[in-house]
Design a protein around this motif. Structure first.
Motif, PDB file in Angstrom:
ATOM      1  N   MET A 136      -4.016  85.562  54.241  1.00 57.31           N
ATOM      2  CA  MET A 136      -3.196  84.638  55.025  1.00 57.31           C
ATOM      3  C   MET A 136      -2.309  85.396  56.010  1.00 57.31           C
ATOM      4  O   MET A 136      -2.137  84.972  57.154  1.00 57.31           O
ATOM      5  CB  MET A 136      -2.348  83.764  54.116  1.00 57.31           C
ATOM      6  CG  MET A 136      -3.178  82.835  53.272  1.00 57.31           C
ATOM      7  SD  MET A 136      -2.162  81.804  52.269  1.00 57.31           S
ATOM      8  CE  MET A 136      -2.600  80.240  52.981  1.00 57.31           C
ATOM      9  N   HIS A 137      -1.778  86.511  55.570  1.00 59.15           N
ATOM     10  CA  HIS A 137      -0.919  87.309  56.448  1.00 59.15           C
ATOM     11  C   HIS A 137      -1.716  87.875  57.625  1.00 59.15           C
ATOM     12  O   HIS A 137      -1.252  87.859  58.765  1.00 59.15           O
ATOM     13  CB  HIS A 137      -0.251  88.427  55.644  1.00 59.15           C
ATOM     14  CG  HIS A 137       0.741  89.204  56.420  1.00 59.15           C
ATOM     15  ND1 HIS A 137       1.940  88.675  56.823  1.00 59.15           N
ATOM     16  CD2 HIS A 137       0.710  90.474  56.881  1.00 59.15           C
ATOM     17  CE1 HIS A 137       2.603  89.590  57.512  1.00 59.15           C
ATOM     18  NE2 HIS A 137       1.880  90.684  57.554  1.00 59.15           N
ATOM     19  N   GLU A 141      -1.261  87.095  61.614  1.00 56.61           N
ATOM     20  CA  GLU A 141      -1.068  88.166  62.600  1.00 56.61           C
ATOM     21  C   GLU A 141      -2.061  88.050  63.754  1.00 56.61           C
ATOM     22  O   GLU A 141      -1.737  88.355  64.890  1.00 56.61           O
ATOM     23  CB  GLU A 141      -1.178  89.546  61.939  1.00 56.61           C
ATOM     24  CG  GLU A 141      -0.026  89.872  61.010  1.00 56.61           C
ATOM     25  CD  GLU A 141       1.310  89.959  61.723  1.00 56.61           C
ATOM     26  OE1 GLU A 141       1.373  90.536  62.829  1.00 56.61           O
ATOM     27  OE2 GLU A 141       2.302  89.449  61.180  1.00 56.61           O
ATOM     28  N   LYS A 142      -3.293  87.613  63.464  1.00 52.46           N
ATOM     29  CA  LYS A 142      -4.304  87.444  64.516  1.00 52.46           C
ATOM     30  C   LYS A 142      -3.934  86.321  65.472  1.00 52.46           C
ATOM     31  O   LYS A 142      -4.184  86.407  66.671  1.00 52.46           O
ATOM     32  CB  LYS A 142      -5.674  87.124  63.908  1.00 52.46           C
ATOM     33  CG  LYS A 142      -6.358  88.279  63.261  1.00 52.46           C
ATOM     34  CD  LYS A 142      -7.705  87.823  62.715  1.00 52.46           C
ATOM     35  CE  LYS A 142      -8.374  88.872  61.891  1.00 52.46           C
ATOM     36  NZ  LYS A 142      -9.614  88.380  61.282  1.00 52.46           N
ATOM     37  N   THR A 143      -3.392  85.238  64.924  1.00 53.56           N
ATOM     38  CA  THR A 143      -3.109  84.053  65.735  1.00 53.56           C
ATOM     39  C   THR A 143      -1.662  83.971  66.180  1.00 53.56           C
ATOM     40  O   THR A 143      -1.285  83.015  66.828  1.00 53.56           O
ATOM     41  CB  THR A 143      -3.444  82.774  64.950  1.00 53.56           C
ATOM     42  OG1 THR A 143      -2.635  82.725  63.773  1.00 53.56           O
ATOM     43  CG2 THR A 143      -4.915  82.730  64.590  1.00 53.56           C
ATOM     44  N   LYS A 144      -0.876  84.954  65.839  1.00 51.28           N
ATOM     45  CA  LYS A 144       0.543  84.942  66.192  1.00 51.28           C
ATOM     46  C   LYS A 144       0.681  84.909  67.710  1.00 51.28           C
ATOM     47  O   LYS A 144       0.032  85.669  68.419  1.00 51.28           O
ATOM     48  CB  LYS A 144       1.225  86.181  65.616  1.00 51.28           C
ATOM     49  CG  LYS A 144       2.720  86.221  65.863  1.00 51.28           C
ATOM     50  CD  LYS A 144       3.403  87.305  65.064  1.00 51.28           C
ATOM     51  CE  LYS A 144       2.980  88.676  65.499  1.00 51.28           C
ATOM     52  NZ  LYS A 144       3.789  89.731  64.903  1.00 51.28           N
ATOM     53  N   PRO A 145       1.519  84.009  68.218  1.00 52.31           N
ATOM     54  CA  PRO A 145       1.696  83.948  69.666  1.00 52.31           C
ATOM     55  C   PRO A 145       2.286  85.250  70.185  1.00 52.31           C
ATOM     56  O   PRO A 145       3.187  85.816  69.575  1.00 52.31           O
ATOM     57  CB  PRO A 145       2.670  82.787  69.872  1.00 52.31           C
ATOM     58  CG  PRO A 145       3.189  82.420  68.541  1.00 52.31           C
ATOM     59  CD  PRO A 145       2.340  83.072  67.509  1.00 52.31           C
TER      60      PRO A 145
END
Length: 184
Positions: A136-137, A141-145
């Motif tokens: 989940m983390h 991190e991949k989709t974090k704006p």
């Protein structure tokens, strides 16, 4: 030394005794044996019993309550941890330690979502919880704006490097090389 035997700010004294040149016994100031190890004659080898990494200062009930407080829904977390206890009575402390380590390192991020997913998927183990939280983390991190606005070059750039100029070549040299010419 086992976890919980060192007390900060207190006098920490132990007595070490040899038994028949085969065993070391470590005894605290109260005369209690806190560790026994077979003497290993190899240099630099870490001698450690797996039980030394376990925090035995708390009972399992208290440890479950402590770990459950890391979560938003304490009752749900307690039920999850009690299920782990019923499935793995001998290794409950180890599972709780893994979950507590994740909770401490995560600063509360994604813990409740990982708990929900573990309950929904019936994943009742410390390493499963850690793996779900890690997944989940990473996804977060991949989709974090990210800030995609381009910034103007700073006018506060240090003038320490203004004296240096990169070397430049005439484009004709590169064209000559590409056309099969030799490097001048």
């Amino acid at each position: 030394m086992p976890i919980g035997t060192y007390k900060h700010g207190e006098t920490n004294k132990v007595r070490i005794s040899r038994i028949d040149d085969e065993m070391l016994r470590i005894i605290n100031a109260n005369g209690e044996v806190i560790a026994e190890h077979k003497i290993d004659h190899q240099k630099g080898k870490l001698i450690q019993d797996t039980s030394h990494r376990r925090d035995r200062s708390k009972g399992i009930d208290a440890y479950i309550q402590t770990v459950a407080t890391y979560f938003g829904n304490v009752a749900q977390a307690t039920a999850y941890l009690e299920e782990i206890r019923s499935l793995y009575p001998r290794y409950t402390r180890d599972h709780l330690q893994v979950i507590a380590d994740v909770a401490k390192s995560s600063e509360g991020k994604h813990l409740n979502q990982a708990l929900d997913m573990c309950i929904n998927e019936k994943l009742y183990a410390g390493h499963d919880f850690r793996d779900v939280w890690t997944y989940m983390h990473r996804e977060y991190e991949k989709t974090k704006p990210t800030d995609t606005t381009e910034k103007e070059p700073s006018s506060n750039v240090s003038s320490d490097y203004d004296q240096y100029q990169p070397t430049t070549r005439n484009v004709d040299e590169y064209i000559g090389i590409l056309e099969g010419g030799l490097y001048p």
